[in-house]
Motif scaffolding. Structure first.
Motif, mmCIF file in Angstrom:
data_model
loop_
_atom_site.group_PDB
_atom_site.id
_atom_site.type_symbol
_atom_site.label_atom_id
_atom_site.label_comp_id
_atom_site.label_asym_id
_atom_site.label_seq_id
_atom_site.Cartn_x
_atom_site.Cartn_y
_atom_site.Cartn_z
ATOM 1 N N ARG A 190 0.911 -1.159 0.234
ATOM 2 C CA ARG A 190 -0.135 0.084 -0.108
ATOM 3 C C ARG A 190 0.936 1.305 -0.070
ATOM 4 O O ARG A 190 0.812 1.934 1.057
ATOM 5 C CB ARG A 190 -0.788 -0.073 1.352
ATOM 6 C CG ARG A 190 -1.928 -1.040 1.208
ATOM 7 C CD ARG A 190 -2.980 -1.257 0.291
ATOM 8 N NE ARG A 190 -3.674 -0.101 0.201
ATOM 9 C CZ ARG A 190 -4.789 0.036 0.842
ATOM 10 N NH1 ARG A 190 -5.244 -0.800 1.615
ATOM 11 N NH2 ARG A 190 -5.414 1.303 0.763
ATOM 12 N N PRO A 191 1.431 1.559 -1.109
ATOM 13 C CA PRO A 191 2.559 2.795 -1.279
ATOM 14 C C PRO A 191 1.646 4.072 -0.750
ATOM 15 O O PRO A 191 2.481 5.024 0.006
ATOM 16 C CB PRO A 191 2.831 2.854 -2.556
ATOM 17 C CG PRO A 191 1.710 2.120 -3.242
ATOM 18 C CD PRO A 191 1.366 0.873 -2.526
ATOM 19 N N GLU A 192 0.323 4.117 -0.878
ATOM 20 C CA GLU A 192 -0.085 5.505 -0.820
ATOM 21 C C GLU A 192 -0.254 5.659 0.876
ATOM 22 O O GLU A 192 -0.260 6.580 1.458
ATOM 23 C CB GLU A 192 -1.472 5.588 -1.190
ATOM 24 C CG GLU A 192 -2.674 4.656 -0.913
ATOM 25 C CD GLU A 192 -2.698 3.268 -1.267
ATOM 26 O OE1 GLU A 192 -3.320 2.304 -0.400
ATOM 27 O OE2 GLU A 192 -1.764 2.625 -1.867
ATOM 28 N N LEU A 193 -0.561 4.375 1.551
ATOM 29 C CA LEU A 193 -0.521 4.779 3.107
ATOM 30 C C LEU A 193 0.766 4.746 3.611
ATOM 31 O O LEU A 193 0.963 5.571 4.432
ATOM 32 C CB LEU A 193 -1.208 3.243 3.524
ATOM 33 C CG LEU A 193 -2.805 3.247 3.470
ATOM 34 C CD1 LEU A 193 -3.304 1.991 4.064
ATOM 35 C CD2 LEU A 193 -3.278 4.333 3.879
ATOM 36 N N THR A 198 4.293 8.260 6.427
ATOM 37 C CA THR A 198 5.881 8.963 6.078
ATOM 38 C C THR A 198 5.470 10.211 6.931
ATOM 39 O O THR A 198 6.291 10.810 7.462
ATOM 40 C CB THR A 198 6.345 8.534 4.955
ATOM 41 O OG1 THR A 198 6.537 7.325 4.670
ATOM 42 C CG2 THR A 198 7.690 9.305 4.975
ATOM 43 N N ARG A 199 4.467 10.919 5.902
ATOM 44 C CA ARG A 199 4.398 12.332 6.283
ATOM 45 C C ARG A 199 4.112 12.509 7.904
ATOM 46 O O ARG A 199 4.286 13.547 8.527
ATOM 47 C CB ARG A 199 3.526 12.921 5.323
ATOM 48 C CG ARG A 199 3.730 13.303 4.060
ATOM 49 C CD ARG A 199 2.518 13.723 3.259
ATOM 50 N NE ARG A 199 1.374 13.233 3.177
ATOM 51 C CZ ARG A 199 1.094 12.358 2.130
ATOM 52 N NH1 ARG A 199 1.771 11.911 0.866
ATOM 53 N NH2 ARG A 199 -0.041 11.469 2.188
ATOM 54 N N ASP A 200 3.228 11.685 8.408
ATOM 55 C CA ASP A 200 2.822 11.789 9.700
ATOM 56 C C ASP A 200 3.956 11.638 10.675
ATOM 57 O O ASP A 200 4.116 12.207 11.530
ATOM 58 C CB ASP A 200 1.665 10.583 10.005
ATOM 59 C CG ASP A 200 0.498 11.054 9.426
ATOM 60 O OD1 ASP A 200 0.259 12.147 9.024
ATOM 61 O OD2 ASP A 200 -0.306 9.940 8.903
ATOM 62 N N ALA A 201 4.780 10.704 10.320
ATOM 63 C CA ALA A 201 5.960 10.222 11.122
ATOM 64 C C ALA A 201 6.999 11.670 11.104
ATOM 65 O O ALA A 201 7.479 11.566 12.212
ATOM 66 C CB ALA A 201 6.652 9.071 10.579
ATOM 67 N N VAL A 202 7.221 12.238 9.879
ATOM 68 C CA VAL A 202 8.166 13.476 9.887
ATOM 69 C C VAL A 202 7.555 14.553 10.653
ATOM 70 O O VAL A 202 8.211 15.005 11.685
ATOM 71 C CB VAL A 202 8.216 13.619 8.427
ATOM 72 C CG1 VAL A 202 9.331 14.868 8.224
ATOM 73 C CG2 VAL A 202 9.194 12.568 7.724
ATOM 74 N N ALA A 203 6.109 14.799 10.497
ATOM 75 C CA ALA A 203 5.695 16.034 11.148
ATOM 76 C C ALA A 203 5.548 15.526 12.560
ATOM 77 O O ALA A 203 6.109 16.509 13.421
ATOM 78 C CB ALA A 203 4.235 16.083 10.599
ATOM 79 N N ALA A 253 12.556 9.808 4.710
ATOM 80 C CA ALA A 253 12.611 10.279 3.640
ATOM 81 C C ALA A 253 13.216 9.257 2.175
ATOM 82 O O ALA A 253 12.865 9.550 1.212
ATOM 83 C CB ALA A 253 13.368 11.731 3.405
ATOM 84 N N ARG A 254 14.060 8.574 2.712
ATOM 85 C CA ARG A 254 14.625 7.446 1.709
ATOM 86 C C ARG A 254 13.930 6.168 1.758
ATOM 87 O O ARG A 254 14.381 5.440 1.007
ATOM 88 C CB ARG A 254 16.312 7.283 2.122
ATOM 89 C CG ARG A 254 17.116 8.598 2.077
ATOM 90 C CD ARG A 254 18.640 8.123 2.554
ATOM 91 N NE ARG A 254 18.959 7.053 1.695
ATOM 92 C CZ ARG A 254 20.182 6.643 2.161
ATOM 93 N NH1 ARG A 254 20.938 6.811 3.203
ATOM 94 N NH2 ARG A 254 20.549 5.441 1.229
#
Length: 347
Positions: A190-193, A198-203, A253-254
């Motif tokens: 599920r790449p979209e999830l 990933t955005r949530d983790a960074v934020a 990010a990677r």
């Protein structure tokens, strides 16, 4: 030496609870803000599958810590439980409500029931780590004196350091959960999830960093002994935590999700050990040391022996639980097919 060994073992249990149970709490936070019934369905399904096999097992670590404190350092147990009983009771009620709501939501067929139990599960997941964080802040800032109910039952946990601890606990749990869920989503095809988490983790990682930086001023003013310990004896651990946290963001990010998990776990573990190192040898700041609070040598020896025997049963059982569901995901037919539920802790 026996007292130090018992303390170290107890701190290992606390670390495990923060890493595993904390991530479960954090998943509930993301469940809370996932969106409406349709928009948040995919996220909530992944969260449910991830924590389903282990959400009960993770509380073994909390029980372990409480029993170790009671058995090895009973004066500290009595002081903490009698002074901080309000946030501890609220945390216990949150754990119960969270577990019941999680189970009932899965068994409910009506949408309104699922929403009701889902809200209870999510709110309890947010409030429980907050109250546990306030307990840690009360102990770390020296607001728990020795004796039964000798501390103020309100200001002992309603103070700047405790509020900092509560907020940091919530944000840290949310960050851990998001990092763990990235790999679960990626493994499920599920790449979209994976991208969303990933955005949530960074934020959440950046927010945790901001809270930690703001906490420097709070600790300097409100908990000077803890501040001194963190900036002197425990400084290498604090630096390690910061470096690991930044490294985790770079790995996310990677798309190096497994390595990011390890970095996030290291960041949380080292900051917990920094707290312990900064406060050592005091268990109750300003009053009670490890040696003064420890049980007799015969009791400590019996506790450590019983712990060793129990670990022979517990550790392989937990490993088998984690490994079983990990294999269930790995053996799925194709990335898009549903497999047996995975677990949030990703072991």
């Amino acid at each position: 030496m026996l007292a130090d060994a018992a303390l170290a073992v107890m701190w290992v249990g606390l670390t495990c609870y923060a890493l595993f149970g904390g991530a479960d709490f954090g998943a509930g936070v993301w469940d809370l803000i996932a969106g409406g019934a349709e928009r948040g369905r995919a996220r909530r399904t992944l969260i449910e599958h991830s924590i389903g096999p282990v959400w009960e097992a993770n509380h073994v670590w909390l029980i372990f810590v409480i029993v170790m404190l009671w058995s090895a350092f009973s004066p500290v147990f009595a002081a903490v439980m009698s002074t901080l009983y309000i946030p501890l009771t609220l945390a216990a009620l949150g754990i119960i409500a969270r577990g019941a709501a999680f189970a009932f939501r899965k068994a409910s067929t009506e949408l309104w029931q699922q929403r009701l139990f889902g809200a209870c599960f999510a709110l309890s997941s947010l409030l429980t780590p907050f109250f546990l964080g306030t307990v840690a802040g009360g102990v770390a800032s020296g607001r728990v004196p020795p004796g039964l109910a000798e501390g103020d039952v309100l200001t002992s946990w309603l103070n700047p350091t405790s509020l900092l601890g509560g907020v940091l606990a919530v944000v840290t749990c949310a960050h851990l959960a998001a990092v763990y869920l990235c790999a679960d989503a990626d493994r499920e095809g599920r790449p979209e999830l994976a991208a969303a988490f990933t955005r949530d983790a960074v934020a959440s990682g950046l927010v945790a960093g901001v809270v930690a930086l703001a906490g420097i001023a709070v600790l300097h003013a409100d908990a000077p002994e803890l501040f001194h310990g963190l900036t002197h004896r425990a400084l290498p651990l604090v630096v390690t935590s910061a470096v690991a946290g930044l490294a985790g963001l770079g790995l996310l990010a990677r798309r190096r999700f497994v390595a990011a998990r390890a970095a996030a776990a290291l960041a949380v573990a080292t900051i917990l050990w920094a707290w312990g190192t900064a406060q050592y040898p005091a268990l109750l700041v300003g009053s009670t040391t490890v040696t003064a609070a420890a049980a007799t040598s015969s009791v400590l020896s019996a506790v450590l022996v019983a712990l060793g025997v129990g670990a022979v049963v517990l550790v392989p059982s937990l490993w088998a639980l984690y490994a079983t569901f990990q294999r269930g995901t790995a053996d799925q037919g194709s990335p898009g097919e549903a497999a047996g539920p995975t677990h949030l802790d990703g072991r």
